[in-house]
Design a protein around this motif. Sequence first.
Motif, PDB file in Angstrom:
ATOM      1  N   ALA A  40      40.532  -1.807  35.960  1.00 61.39           N
ATOM      2  CA  ALA A  40      39.793  -1.119  34.896  1.00 61.39           C
ATOM      3  C   ALA A  40      39.222  -2.065  33.845  1.00 61.39           C
ATOM      4  O   ALA A  40      38.696  -1.605  32.835  1.00 61.39           O
ATOM      5  CB  ALA A  40      40.715  -0.099  34.221  1.00 61.39           C
ATOM      6  N   SER A  41      39.294  -3.379  34.088  1.00 65.33           N
ATOM      7  CA  SER A  41      38.935  -4.319  33.018  1.00 65.33           C
ATOM      8  C   SER A  41      37.455  -4.276  32.638  1.00 65.33           C
ATOM      9  O   SER A  41      37.080  -4.721  31.565  1.00 65.33           O
ATOM     10  CB  SER A  41      39.335  -5.736  33.398  1.00 65.33           C
ATOM     11  OG  SER A  41      38.698  -6.086  34.588  1.00 65.33           O
ATOM     12  N   SER A  42      36.603  -3.728  33.504  1.00 67.17           N
ATOM     13  CA  SER A  42      35.183  -3.670  33.148  1.00 67.17           C
ATOM     14  C   SER A  42      34.802  -2.309  32.546  1.00 67.17           C
ATOM     15  O   SER A  42      33.637  -2.078  32.226  1.00 67.17           O
ATOM     16  CB  SER A  42      34.317  -3.949  34.388  1.00 67.17           C
ATOM     17  OG  SER A  42      34.546  -2.940  35.344  1.00 67.17           O
ATOM     18  N   LEU A  43      35.779  -1.418  32.403  1.00 62.41           N
ATOM     19  CA  LEU A  43      35.463  -0.075  31.881  1.00 62.41           C
ATOM     20  C   LEU A  43      35.420  -0.063  30.348  1.00 62.41           C
ATOM     21  O   LEU A  43      36.183  -0.767  29.688  1.00 62.41           O
ATOM     22  CB  LEU A  43      36.508   0.945  32.346  1.00 62.41           C
ATOM     23  CG  LEU A  43      36.609   1.209  33.852  1.00 62.41           C
ATOM     24  CD1 LEU A  43      37.641   2.306  34.120  1.00 62.41           C
ATOM     25  CD2 LEU A  43      35.264   1.614  34.433  1.00 62.41           C
ATOM     26  N   ALA A  58      42.945  14.208  40.745  1.00 64.74           N
ATOM     27  CA  ALA A  58      42.822  13.991  42.195  1.00 64.74           C
ATOM     28  C   ALA A  58      44.159  13.796  42.899  1.00 64.74           C
ATOM     29  O   ALA A  58      44.248  13.986  44.111  1.00 64.74           O
ATOM     30  CB  ALA A  58      41.931  12.779  42.453  1.00 64.74           C
ATOM     31  N   THR A  59      45.192  13.383  42.165  1.00 62.27           N
ATOM     32  CA  THR A  59      46.486  13.162  42.834  1.00 62.27           C
ATOM     33  C   THR A  59      47.640  13.506  41.891  1.00 62.27           C
ATOM     34  O   THR A  59      47.537  13.271  40.681  1.00 62.27           O
ATOM     35  CB  THR A  59      46.631  11.692  43.323  1.00 62.27           C
ATOM     36  OG1 THR A  59      47.906  11.552  43.957  1.00 62.27           O
ATOM     37  CG2 THR A  59      46.497  10.668  42.207  1.00 62.27           C
ATOM     38  N   ASP A  60      48.699  14.055  42.478  1.00 56.50           N
ATOM     39  CA  ASP A  60      49.888  14.275  41.638  1.00 56.50           C
ATOM     40  C   ASP A  60      50.887  13.137  41.838  1.00 56.50           C
ATOM     41  O   ASP A  60      52.015  13.194  41.351  1.00 56.50           O
ATOM     42  CB  ASP A  60      50.516  15.653  41.897  1.00 56.50           C
ATOM     43  CG  ASP A  60      50.772  15.893  43.365  1.00 56.50           C
ATOM     44  OD1 ASP A  60      50.639  14.928  44.153  1.00 56.50           O
ATOM     45  OD2 ASP A  60      51.117  17.037  43.734  1.00 56.50           O
ATOM     46  N   ARG A  61      50.492  12.103  42.568  1.00 59.98           N
ATOM     47  CA  ARG A  61      51.331  10.928  42.781  1.00 59.98           C
ATOM     48  C   ARG A  61      51.077   9.920  41.647  1.00 59.98           C
ATOM     49  O   ARG A  61      50.001   9.924  41.046  1.00 59.98           O
ATOM     50  CB  ARG A  61      50.983  10.233  44.121  1.00 59.98           C
ATOM     51  CG  ARG A  61      50.952  11.138  45.335  1.00 59.98           C
ATOM     52  CD  ARG A  61      52.315  11.571  45.782  1.00 59.98           C
ATOM     53  NE  ARG A  61      53.265  10.468  45.710  1.00 59.98           N
ATOM     54  CZ  ARG A  61      54.584  10.608  45.716  1.00 59.98           C
ATOM     55  NH1 ARG A  61      55.103  11.807  45.774  1.00 59.98           N
ATOM     56  NH2 ARG A  61      55.372   9.575  45.654  1.00 59.98           N
ATOM     57  N   PRO A  62      52.047   9.024  41.395  1.00 58.50           N
ATOM     58  CA  PRO A  62      51.797   7.997  40.371  1.00 58.50           C
ATOM     59  C   PRO A  62      50.682   7.019  40.775  1.00 58.50           C
ATOM     60  O   PRO A  62      50.451   6.794  41.969  1.00 58.50           O
ATOM     61  CB  PRO A  62      53.139   7.257  40.254  1.00 58.50           C
ATOM     62  CG  PRO A  62      54.047   7.811  41.267  1.00 58.50           C
ATOM     63  CD  PRO A  62      53.395   8.963  41.957  1.00 58.50           C
ATOM     64  N   PHE A  63      49.997   6.483  39.789  1.00 59.22           N
ATOM     65  CA  PHE A  63      48.973   5.450  40.010  1.00 59.22           C
ATOM     66  C   PHE A  63      49.059   4.464  38.856  1.00 59.22           C
ATOM     67  O   PHE A  63      49.760   4.714  37.856  1.00 59.22           O
ATOM     68  CB  PHE A  63      47.573   6.080  40.119  1.00 59.22           C
ATOM     69  CG  PHE A  63      47.185   6.917  38.931  1.00 59.22           C
ATOM     70  CD1 PHE A  63      46.616   6.340  37.802  1.00 59.22           C
ATOM     71  CD2 PHE A  63      47.404   8.297  38.923  1.00 59.22           C
ATOM     72  CE1 PHE A  63      46.274   7.111  36.692  1.00 59.22           C
ATOM     73  CE2 PHE A  63      47.068   9.074  37.820  1.00 59.22           C
ATOM     74  CZ  PHE A  63      46.502   8.486  36.704  1.00 59.22           C
ATOM     75  N   LEU A  64      48.338   3.360  38.971  1.00 56.44           N
ATOM     76  CA  LEU A  64      48.435   2.282  37.978  1.00 56.44           C
ATOM     77  C   LEU A  64      47.034   1.908  37.480  1.00 56.44           C
ATOM     78  O   LEU A  64      46.070   1.926  38.242  1.00 56.44           O
ATOM     79  CB  LEU A  64      49.127   1.092  38.635  1.00 56.44           C
ATOM     80  CG  LEU A  64      49.373  -0.186  37.824  1.00 56.44           C
ATOM     81  CD1 LEU A  64      50.645  -0.893  38.329  1.00 56.44           C
ATOM     82  CD2 LEU A  64      48.203  -1.162  37.855  1.00 56.44           C
ATOM     83  N   ILE A  65      46.962   1.591  36.200  1.00 59.68           N
ATOM     84  CA  ILE A  65      45.704   1.111  35.599  1.00 59.68           C
ATOM     85  C   ILE A  65      45.909  -0.348  35.196  1.00 59.68           C
ATOM     86  O   ILE A  65      46.922  -0.688  34.582  1.00 59.68           O
ATOM     87  CB  ILE A  65      45.334   1.943  34.345  1.00 59.68           C
ATOM     88  CG1 ILE A  65      45.221   3.435  34.676  1.00 59.68           C
ATOM     89  CG2 ILE A  65      44.045   1.414  33.703  1.00 59.68           C
ATOM     90  CD1 ILE A  65      44.059   3.824  35.554  1.00 59.68           C
ATOM     91  N   ASN A  66      44.938  -1.207  35.541  1.00 56.06           N
ATOM     92  CA  ASN A  66      45.086  -2.647  35.285  1.00 56.06           C
ATOM     93  C   ASN A  66      44.017  -3.158  34.323  1.00 56.06           C
ATOM     94  O   ASN A  66      42.843  -2.836  34.460  1.00 56.06           O
ATOM     95  CB  ASN A  66      44.968  -3.392  36.632  1.00 56.06           C
ATOM     96  CG  ASN A  66      44.892  -4.895  36.479  1.00 56.06           C
ATOM     97  OD1 ASN A  66      43.808  -5.472  36.500  1.00 56.06           O
ATOM     98  ND2 ASN A  66      46.018  -5.536  36.331  1.00 56.06           N
ATOM     99  N   LEU A  67      44.459  -3.950  33.362  1.00 56.84           N
ATOM    100  CA  LEU A  67      43.518  -4.551  32.396  1.00 56.84           C
ATOM    101  C   LEU A  67      43.705  -6.064  32.310  1.00 56.84           C
ATOM    102  O   LEU A  67      44.817  -6.576  32.507  1.00 56.84           O
ATOM    103  CB  LEU A  67      43.739  -3.964  31.003  1.00 56.84           C
ATOM    104  CG  LEU A  67      43.294  -2.521  30.764  1.00 56.84           C
ATOM    105  CD1 LEU A  67      43.628  -2.102  29.330  1.00 56.84           C
ATOM    106  CD2 LEU A  67      41.795  -2.341  31.019  1.00 56.84           C
TER     107      LEU A  67
END
Length: 354
Positions: A40-43, A58-67
Amino acid sequence: MAMILEHLPIPIIQGPMLGVSGEALVIAVSNAGGLGSLAASSLTPDGLIKAVTALRRATDRPFLINLFIQKPATPDPADVKLAMEHLKPWRAKLGLPDQAIPNQWAEAFEPQFAALVDAAPPAASFTFGILDQQQVLALKMRGTFVMGTATTAAEAKAWADVGADAVCAQGFEAGGHRGTFLKDVSESQIGTLSLVSTIREAVDIPVVAAGGITDGRAIAAALAMGAAAAQVGTAYLLADEATTSAPWREAIAVVDDDATRLTRAFSGRHARGIENRFMREMRAVEDRIPPYPIQNALTQELRAAAAKAGSAEELSLWAGQSVKLARTGSAAVITENLWRDAQAALRRTCNRWL
Ligand SMILES: Cc1cc2nc3c(=O)[nH]c(=O)nc-3n(C[C@H](O)[C@H](O)[C@H](O)COP(=O)(O)O)c2cc1C
């Protein structure tokens, strides 16, 4: 919250990959039972909040955001001018006009971080720098699992000291840019095997192994070393959902053994990719290239034009040392096959030695 890694049905983290790991890849990996990571560093801050909302939907599973943790760039105009001179012939070859100085060098970190705290994703990881204790706490208070990236034991200890939930031990084999933030890259060239073992001894938080892990056997090895999960990037470069460009995919499909090198030529920060003409010919001026994110911003148009023209020679072909093992297919099938092969390797090893 600190349990995310323990509760993953498949202990595989799809490494965040700027330009490659968009929402579709993240959703597919998380739904398959691994942990998908959005680069996500360019967002913009607004874009980041929208992305987290879309992923949640879109998902009920865990996800990760990276900066990327980076300070505002303040380049010397003379260095920028020289860098633009070096790029001129490459731009001309691809039919690009004279270069204008970009409006911004990179997204500012502080507003991105504020948006991240606000969006409160299940997990977040950081590279190129370190958060302070208050920042880590702010995320944890919102229920976000915090993982730092370390390329030395000292960097891992620093992340443990500020209260991170886990640390990603990112070895020298890894594709793309690495997280090095305490010492020079020449003093941070540790392979994944040594890095995971030494960091396991150095800190009491879970350690995720990354770098050169591209097949099931390597995932089994990482787990045998005591890693809580394996973070794999290169293994997903050819996934259907990855946004890897066509010439990049072709370069991977025909890659020679041992074909990756480190270069500063594309971004101003050392990164590992398949060697091409741009890397070879820019080597002569590599020590005069301005640091990240200046060079990265200056080569952006060139790389986009090369991708459009189908030319791999001016493209940053980021990939790890085991790139020859990357497989095509849907991200779900890649994830399931990696895990099935890892389990088979663990079983074989136990049967042989226990
Ligand atoms: C194309 C590419 C882009 C990457 N971009 C990022 C990024 O945006 N943020 C990050 O923390 N790591 C980034 N990485 C590193 C990966 O998340 C991961 O740590 C690495 O790929 C692991 O090594 P491997 O490539 O040998 O599997 C990138 C790696 C690649 C290959």
